[in-house]
Design an enzyme around this catalytic site. Structure first.
Site, PDB file in Angstrom:
ATOM      1  CB  SER A   1      -0.909   0.018   1.231  1.00 13.91           C
ATOM      2  OG  SER A   1      -1.817  -1.059   1.211  1.00 13.91           O
TER       3      SER A   1
ATOM      4  NE  ARG B   1      -0.020   5.032   9.998  1.00  6.89           N
ATOM      5  CZ  ARG B   1       0.540   3.830   9.947  1.00  6.89           C
ATOM      6  NH1 ARG B   1       1.690   3.646   9.347  1.00  6.89           N
ATOM      7  NH2 ARG B   1      -0.042   2.786  10.497  1.00  6.89           N
TER       8      ARG B   1
ATOM      9  CG  HIS C   1      -2.761   3.410   4.359  1.00  9.04           C
ATOM     10  ND1 HIS C   1      -3.096   2.987   5.626  1.00  9.04           N
ATOM     11  CD2 HIS C   1      -2.691   2.305   3.600  1.00  9.04           C
ATOM     12  CE1 HIS C   1      -3.213   1.661   5.619  1.00  9.04           C
ATOM     13  NE2 HIS C   1      -2.967   1.229   4.406  1.00  9.04           N
TER      14      HIS C   1
END
Lengths: 212, 212
Positions: free
Chosen positions: A19, A42, A45
């Site tokens: 990812s 992040r 994500h």
């Protein structure tokens, strides 16, 4: 794309690794410091959108200031229970306190007295923890506006404002106000309507640990 | 746009009203049933993106099935603590139980034994509550894949699958698998990478009450 549900990746660590590799390949992270880039990765994500950096605004050194504050034991002040719930306690470097005062019993009366939302009034209960704290606003534009008002009125200064409210009334405006004048406080924001609790707790989780 | 932070809307009910009005003016909700439209409006509210219907896929009657299940007292099974935290308990019509088994003590061992993620293994603890439940998957693609595998292997059928995992590895694939063959279970999903806990709990909150 296979539609066979028996043929999918089940190794959690490998899912994370792939990812983050996809995000770093697709997202434009140029010009961001390593700590800020890691934070934005992040945040991406958490929302699935690699175009997030297009709307990013951050004070120079903001991610570093947030990371230093967490390492020094700063509390994390959240405007919503979802933001608090999304913070991975095991990543926190100093068993930092995660505080959300939204559901404190005095908040409804305080909101009526101050003629504002419960989300904004709840910040009044942050005052004695605000100095040097990491503020994580991922839901309510009124909370971000109220924080700026409190600082203007002499409230202690946090170490970092993650100003990431979401929505259609006041979200873009509150984040533009933060970018235009953060009152000298380091900040990270996503301008416009996007934001939210998942992106916000992801940012805290990124600042909390260098581990991807 | 004003940048004067003292000049913003502070009436919570009016903020909601204006937000939903903006969403209904901008979003293409044509062809959606009233219950599904109301659900999608609230999902948009949670993420700030009025183009969300572009990626919507839902079985006919899915929102109605979810609403009926909640009225009948169905539990809500969540894959992540953030999803559970975002569900507004006061909106639930039958004091429905909100269940998240991710942090149950047996989950790590179960994940190792089944060679899958903790998010997927946690669903094994749903088995005796799955019949007629509202499933709210807002984080892990492996949880959605695992649910389909469980149903294929004879597990009880939920009343509704909110299949809304987010991200870059398996999210689009798991949601495409759900759309291609939901095993006869009503479902609502957002195809592609977008999804997440905020959108998912917003969908539950919309199904829980007709009040906007």
């Amino acid at each position: 794309m296979t539609l066979d549900s028996r043929d999918y990746l089940t190794d959690g660590a490998e899912i994370y690794r792939r990812s983050f590799a996809i995000i770093r390949a697709e997202a434009d992270l140029s010009g961001l410091s390593p700590d800020l880039a890691r934070t934005v990765v992040r945040m991406i994500h958490a929302c699935g959108m690699t175009d997030l950096p297009r709307d990013l605004a951050a004070a120079p050194g903001a991610a570093e200031a947030g990371r230093a504050a967490l390492l020094a034991g700063a509390p994390i002040l959240c405007d919503a229970a979802m933001v608090a719930a999304g913070i991975t306690r095991a990543r926190l470097p100093a068993q930092n306190e995660v505080i959300c005062t939204l559901n404190a019993p005095e908040v409804p009366d305080l909101a009526a007295k101050l003629a504002t939302t419960r989300s904004a009034a709840a910040l009044e209960l942050w005052r004695d923890r605000l100095q040097g704290a990491v503020v994580a606003i991922g839901n309510a534009p009124t909370a971000l506006f109220h924080l700026l008002d409190m600082i203007d009125a002499g409230a202690p200064r946090p170490a970092l404002i993650l100003g990431l409210p979401v929505g259609f009334v006041g979200a873009a405006e509150s984040k533009a106000a933060l970018q235009a004048d953060s009152r000298g406080v380091p900040f990270i924001t996503i301008l416009g309507r996007r934001g939210g609790s998942a992106i916000t707790s992801a940012a805290v989780n990124a600042l909390a640990s260098e581990a991807e």
